[in-house]
Design an enzyme around this catalytic site. Structure first.
Site, PDB file in Angstrom:
ATOM      1  N   ARG A 155      -9.248   4.976  -1.591  1.00  0.00           N
ATOM      2  CA  ARG A 155      -8.630   4.774  -0.293  1.00  0.00           C
ATOM      3  C   ARG A 155      -8.304   3.277  -0.133  1.00  0.00           C
ATOM      4  O   ARG A 155      -9.072   2.425  -0.590  1.00  0.00           O
ATOM      5  CB  ARG A 155      -9.626   5.207   0.782  1.00  0.00           C
ATOM      6  CG  ARG A 155      -9.109   5.180   2.205  1.00  0.00           C
ATOM      7  CD  ARG A 155      -8.071   6.221   2.457  1.00  0.00           C
ATOM      8  NE  ARG A 155      -7.917   6.512   3.884  1.00  0.00           N
ATOM      9  CZ  ARG A 155      -6.852   7.151   4.367  1.00  0.00           C
ATOM     10  NH1 ARG A 155      -5.877   7.546   3.578  1.00  0.00           N
ATOM     11  NH2 ARG A 155      -6.767   7.409   5.648  1.00  0.00           N
TER      12      ARG A 155
ATOM     13  N   THR B 196       1.936  12.739   2.396  1.00  0.00           N
ATOM     14  CA  THR B 196       0.827  12.772   1.426  1.00  0.00           C
ATOM     15  C   THR B 196       1.239  13.774   0.349  1.00  0.00           C
ATOM     16  O   THR B 196       2.188  14.545   0.551  1.00  0.00           O
ATOM     17  CB  THR B 196      -0.506  13.203   2.085  1.00  0.00           C
ATOM     18  OG1 THR B 196      -0.864  12.255   3.082  1.00  0.00           O
ATOM     19  CG2 THR B 196      -1.657  13.357   1.125  1.00  0.00           C
TER      20      THR B 196
ATOM     21  N   THR C  48      -1.652   9.169  -1.065  1.00  0.00           N
ATOM     22  CA  THR C  48      -0.684   9.041   0.029  1.00  0.00           C
ATOM     23  C   THR C  48      -0.265   7.605   0.268  1.00  0.00           C
ATOM     24  O   THR C  48      -0.961   6.659  -0.122  1.00  0.00           O
ATOM     25  CB  THR C  48      -1.322   9.613   1.329  1.00  0.00           C
ATOM     26  OG1 THR C  48      -0.336   9.664   2.351  1.00  0.00           O
ATOM     27  CG2 THR C  48      -2.477   8.766   1.823  1.00  0.00           C
TER      28      THR C  48
ATOM     29  N   ASP D 192      -4.145   4.772  10.139  1.00  0.00           N
ATOM     30  CA  ASP D 192      -5.198   5.790  10.200  1.00  0.00           C
ATOM     31  C   ASP D 192      -6.493   5.267  10.826  1.00  0.00           C
ATOM     32  O   ASP D 192      -7.442   6.021  11.023  1.00  0.00           O
ATOM     33  CB  ASP D 192      -5.488   6.360   8.808  1.00  0.00           C
ATOM     34  CG  ASP D 192      -4.494   7.462   8.431  1.00  0.00           C
ATOM     35  OD1 ASP D 192      -3.628   7.786   9.257  1.00  0.00           O
ATOM     36  OD2 ASP D 192      -4.593   7.992   7.307  1.00  0.00           O
TER      37      ASP D 192
ATOM     38  N   SER E 219      -9.702   9.430   6.695  1.00  0.00           N
ATOM     39  CA  SER E 219      -8.621  10.264   6.166  1.00  0.00           C
ATOM     40  C   SER E 219      -8.903  11.734   6.464  1.00  0.00           C
ATOM     41  O   SER E 219     -10.024  12.109   6.824  1.00  0.00           O
ATOM     42  CB  SER E 219      -8.544  10.061   4.648  1.00  0.00           C
ATOM     43  OG  SER E 219      -7.672  11.007   4.067  1.00  0.00           O
TER      44      SER E 219
ATOM     45  N   GLY F 163      -1.488  15.358   6.775  1.00  0.00           N
ATOM     46  CA  GLY F 163      -2.273  14.662   7.795  1.00  0.00           C
ATOM     47  C   GLY F 163      -3.449  15.534   8.206  1.00  0.00           C
ATOM     48  O   GLY F 163      -4.108  16.150   7.365  1.00  0.00           O
TER      49      GLY F 163
HETATM   50  N1  GLY Z   1      -2.806   9.416   5.868  1.00  0.00           N
HETATM   51  C1  GLY Z   1      -3.201  10.750   5.792  1.00  0.00           C
HETATM   52  C2  GLY Z   1      -4.638  10.925   5.442  1.00  0.00           C
HETATM   53  O1  GLY Z   1      -5.240  10.004   4.955  1.00  0.00           O
HETATM   54  O2  GLY Z   1      -5.202  11.964   5.638  1.00  0.00           O
END
Ligand code: GLY
Length: 563
Positions: A98, A372, A390, A414, A443, A465
């Site tokens: 991430r 994503t 993503t 996010d 996320s 999402g």
């Molecule tokens: N940006 C979408 C996620 O991280 O779930």
């Protein structure tokens, strides 16, 4: 054509591999290996790696790099994500790559003059986190890969350097974001024909991206986080007021995490732990739903839609309340959230005849993009990889790094909007997911693997999402409770509830008028939508020793490729 540069193969890829197929009512069946992704050329790249003796991690890495070229809305080197591995032998493992907040990030960085500023949160260079993809893919490869790193990046270099034919789906998608791409000269140069949209059949060549990929192929993460690529990123940040520095790039580290685990009707459920909420919320919902016989209730009966909705409502409320980056939130109640006892408590709060009311009523979720992308891979040994990654919004920040040819994420969006908003707007400013230096934003990605009696059963995941979690839930329920084959499970209509807003969003025609009426009688608000998610799933039929790959026809370029 160079051996690992399948540039122009894309148009014929479906015929060029031994077994490959578009989505159909039956899954693609193959014995030795399967790759499913959102772009057929990328699936082909992955299956060729399997043919060459690479394992599932090798194939996933190569497919992910290929997607960074041929599926630029979400495939990436400038973003981040999660890779879940269930090796044929040994314990499952999760790779967290991430993005992180830069060192200069603060919880109030999305406010201007004390007021929430959506643009700062979701657009421009301020919305870009420190990318994790290259480091994450490299770590997974270093620990589990068998083919040379360069071999895995090579197909992506070929696709970028020699170009690939733009599909209808990609042309439509690029047209959609054209106005935003035109704002940034490097984005205009990379993804338009001198300001005009690409048409289906045009060749999309990405020379700058090819150069970046060559540096990554030659030097590994150092080809991205140091040297020329890093210099180009930092130059762009300094030009446009972004926060990411050379030090932030040098400090980026992917993390190895222990997956979250649950049990659902005799299946071992393995999924992504925080900083994704995906696995936790998924297991929480499964634990609630296990207490009723969904199969007997019938697929999409009002009773079952009601129950599933109520499980979604409760899991999403807990997600907002409790979850964030575990390294910044050591006290998240993970054991309780994942426990069967807690699920029993929650089940007791569900009235089978009446919708609960979500509160606080003023709460509005911050925007979270439905972009994503997900890919699933299983190899001959039955090593299985579920990888979701993503840029956050489609094409992320829409800003291509000049000279480097790749898009920067807008993943900072996010994080919660800011602490100042907590009082009036309910939980929007909850502490666990406020921006802070080095922190990972929460996320919804849910790469997930199911096993039964010690053998692999299902690999799945989706973009979307917050809808990701519910899309993955539906795929599992369709296979386990409704006995669908994996293609039927992927094709079946979906719906989504996320606590707030208090509404069931269902794929148009996915619920019958009678069911809609019965749900409305119970107090549910219902809204039709276009599509929900794009699943890439693989089931394993242990008795027959056959893999079943299911691409999602909701995205026409999706494809399963098998060997
Ligand atoms: N940006 C979408 C996620 O991280 O779930």
């Amino acid at each position: 054509m160079r051996p690992h540069a399948p540039a122009l193969l894309a148009a014929v890829s479906i015929l060029a591999v031994p077994v490959a197929a578009r989505a159909g009512s039956q899954p693609l069946r193959a014995k030795h290996g399967m790759v499913v992704s959102q772009q057929f050329a990328a699936s082909q790249v992955g299956v060729e790696v399997l043919w060459e003796g690479g394992n599932a991690v090798d194939a996933a890495v190569a497919t992910a790099f290929a997607l960074a070229v041929v599926h630029p809305s979400a495939g990436n080197v400038g973003g981040g994500g999660f890779l879940l591995l269930r090796p044929a032998k040994g314990e499952p493992i999760a790779y967290d790559f991430r993005e992180t907040a830069p060192a200069r990030a603060t919880p109030t960085m999305f406010l201007s003059e004390g007021r929430y500023d959506k643009e700062r949160h979701h657009e421009g260079l301020l919305s870009a986190g420190v990318p994790g993809t290259v480091a994450g893919l490299h770590l997974a490869w270093k620990e589990h890969g068998t083919l040379p790193w360069k071999r895995l990046v090579a197909p992506a270099i070929g696709l970028a350097e020699e170009g690939f034919p733009v599909t209808e789906e990609l042309a439509r998608d690029l047209r959609r974001v054209l106005p935003e791409l035109l704002k940034h000269p490097a984005s205009r140069a990379a993804f338009t024909r001198e300001g005009k949209p690409y048409e289906a059949g045009d060749l999309l060549v990405q020379k700058d991206l090819a150069s970046t990929l060559k540096r990554i192929a030659d030097k590994g993460p150092a080809g991205f986080y140091e040297g020329e690529t890093a210099r180009l990123i930092v130059k762009e940040m300094e030009r446009g007021g972004g926060l990411v520095t050379q030090a932030d790039l040098a400090a980026y580290r992917p993390k190895v995490r222990i997956p979250v685990r649950g049990q659902y009707r005799g299946h071992d459920v393995i999924s992504m732990p925080p900083p994704s909420s995906g696995g936790t919320a998924l297991i929480q919902m499964l634990n609630i739903l296990e207490q009723d016989d969904l199969g007997a209730m019938g697929f999409r009966s009002a009773a079952s839609v009601h129950l599933i909705t109520e499980a979604m409502r409760r899991a999403f409320a807990d997600r907002a309340r409790h979850l964030g980056d575990p390294d910044h939130n050591p006290d998240m109640p993970m054991t309780r959230l994942l426990s069967k006892d807690y699920a029993r408590e929650l089940r007791r709060t569900i009235d089978p005849q009446r919708a609960s009311v979500s509160s606080p009523s003023s709460f509005e979720w911050p925007a979270e993009s439905e972009e994503t992308t997900h890919l699933s891979v299983v190899d001959d040994q039955r090593n299985a990889v579920a990888l979701t990654y993503t840029l956050e919004a489609g094409y992320g920040s829409k800003i291509v790094v000049p000279g480097a040819g790749f898009l920067l994420n807008n993943e900072m969006g996010d994080f919660n909007a800011g602490p100042g908003l907590t009082d009036e707007k309910g939980l929007i400013g909850t502490e666990p997911n406020l921006a802070a230096p080095g922190k990972r934003m929460l996320s919804s990605m849910a790469p997930t693997i199911l096993a039964k009696d010690g053998a692999l059963r299902l690999v799945t995941g989706s973009p979307g999402g917050r809808t990701i979690i519910n899309t993955v839930l539906h795929t599992i329920l369709n296979v386990v409770d409704h006995g669908m084959n994996v293609q039927e499970a992927v094709d079946a209509p979906r719906f989504h509830h996320q606590w707030l807003p208090d509404v069931i969003r269902y794929e148009r025609h996915g619920l019958s008028p009678d069911t809609l009426a019965l749900l409305a009688e119970r107090g549910h608000r219902l809204e039709p939508i276009g599509i929900q998610g794009v699943v890439a799933a693989i089931a394993f039929d242990r008795e027959k020793g056959v893999l079943e790959g299911a691409a999602d026809r909701r995205w026409a370029d999706s494809a399963a490729a098998g060997r």
